[in-house]
Motif scaffolding. Structure first.
Motif, PDB file in Angstrom:
ATOM      1  N   LEU A   1       0.869  -1.167   0.000  1.00  0.00           N
ATOM      2  CA  LEU A   1       0.000   0.000   0.000  1.00  0.00           C
ATOM      3  C   LEU A   1       0.912   1.225   0.000  1.00  0.00           C
ATOM      4  O   LEU A   1       1.643   1.459   0.962  1.00  0.00           O
ATOM      5  N   CYS A   2       0.889   1.963  -1.081  1.00  0.00           N
ATOM      6  CA  CYS A   2       1.840   3.039  -1.308  1.00  0.00           C
ATOM      7  C   CYS A   2       1.134   4.391  -1.399  1.00  0.00           C
ATOM      8  O   CYS A   2       0.131   4.521  -2.094  1.00  0.00           O
ATOM      9  N   GLU A   3       1.682   5.378  -0.690  1.00  0.00           N
ATOM     10  CA  GLU A   3       1.175   6.741  -0.808  1.00  0.00           C
ATOM     11  C   GLU A   3       2.194   7.536  -1.616  1.00  0.00           C
ATOM     12  O   GLU A   3       3.399   7.426  -1.398  1.00  0.00           O
TER      13      GLU A   3
ATOM     14  N   TYR B   1       7.460   8.222  -3.170  1.00  0.00           N
ATOM     15  CA  TYR B   1       6.624   7.045  -2.911  1.00  0.00           C
ATOM     16  C   TYR B   1       7.021   6.482  -1.554  1.00  0.00           C
ATOM     17  O   TYR B   1       8.208   6.263  -1.302  1.00  0.00           O
ATOM     18  N   VAL B   2       6.031   6.233  -0.681  1.00  0.00           N
ATOM     19  CA  VAL B   2       6.311   5.658   0.639  1.00  0.00           C
ATOM     20  C   VAL B   2       5.268   4.605   0.973  1.00  0.00           C
ATOM     21  O   VAL B   2       4.182   4.586   0.388  1.00  0.00           O
TER      22      VAL B   2
ATOM     23  N   GLY C   1       4.327   6.133   6.355  1.00  0.00           N
ATOM     24  CA  GLY C   1       4.277   7.556   6.039  1.00  0.00           C
ATOM     25  C   GLY C   1       5.675   8.076   5.711  1.00  0.00           C
ATOM     26  O   GLY C   1       6.491   7.375   5.130  1.00  0.00           O
ATOM     27  N   LEU C   2       5.959   9.280   6.118  1.00  0.00           N
ATOM     28  CA  LEU C   2       7.230   9.934   5.804  1.00  0.00           C
ATOM     29  C   LEU C   2       8.303   9.708   6.869  1.00  0.00           C
ATOM     30  O   LEU C   2       9.375  10.306   6.813  1.00  0.00           O
TER      31      LEU C   2
ATOM     32  N   TYR D   1      10.907   5.897  -2.195  1.00  0.00           N
ATOM     33  CA  TYR D   1      11.438   5.928  -3.564  1.00  0.00           C
ATOM     34  C   TYR D   1      11.233   7.339  -4.069  1.00  0.00           C
ATOM     35  O   TYR D   1      10.123   7.880  -3.990  1.00  0.00           O
ATOM     36  N   LEU D   2      12.284   7.966  -4.568  1.00  0.00           N
ATOM     37  CA  LEU D   2      12.201   9.327  -5.089  1.00  0.00           C
ATOM     38  C   LEU D   2      12.203   9.273  -6.609  1.00  0.00           C
ATOM     39  O   LEU D   2      13.133   8.758  -7.215  1.00  0.00           O
TER      40      LEU D   2
END
Length: 103
Positions: free
Chosen positions: A12-14, A27-28, A33-34, A80-81
């Motif tokens: 589950l990616c935000e 992407y996290v 979260g962050l 992921y950036l």
């Protein structure tokens, strides 16, 4: 290259967009979260603006990133950036070249 242990795997990616740089995304894991994102990166990224939440699977196709790479980076580093695409040099020349109106 698909990792066998990722087959059938889901994440589950935000996805957040940068408030400072167009077309830069972070992407996290939605559950984390962050928290895993380094402070220095967040400072350069600007205020993260949530754009969407998706379920990533190895079979899912993303527009500009390989899903298996995104999932692996999130598991290894916590994020992921996605950097903005490189602009073609000839397109940049259109803006640099002075134009002259001809009728």
């Amino acid at each position: 290259m698909t990792d066998d242990r990722m087959q059938g795997d889901k994440l589950l990616c935000e996805i957040f967009k940068s408030s400072r740089k167009d077309e830069m995304y972070l992407y996290v894991d939605k559950r984390q979260g962050l928290a895993e994102v380094p402070e220095a990166l967040l400072e350069r990224f600007g205020k993260p603006v949530s754009t969407m939440t998706v379920i990533l699977t190895p079979e899912k196709t993303l527009a500009r990133a390989k899903t298996s790479d995104v999932m692996a980076a999130i598991r290894d580093k916590g994020f992921y950036l996605q950097m903005p695409p490189v602009k073609d040099e000839y397109l940049l020349d259109l803006y640099r070249t002075p134009t002259e109106a001809r009728y």
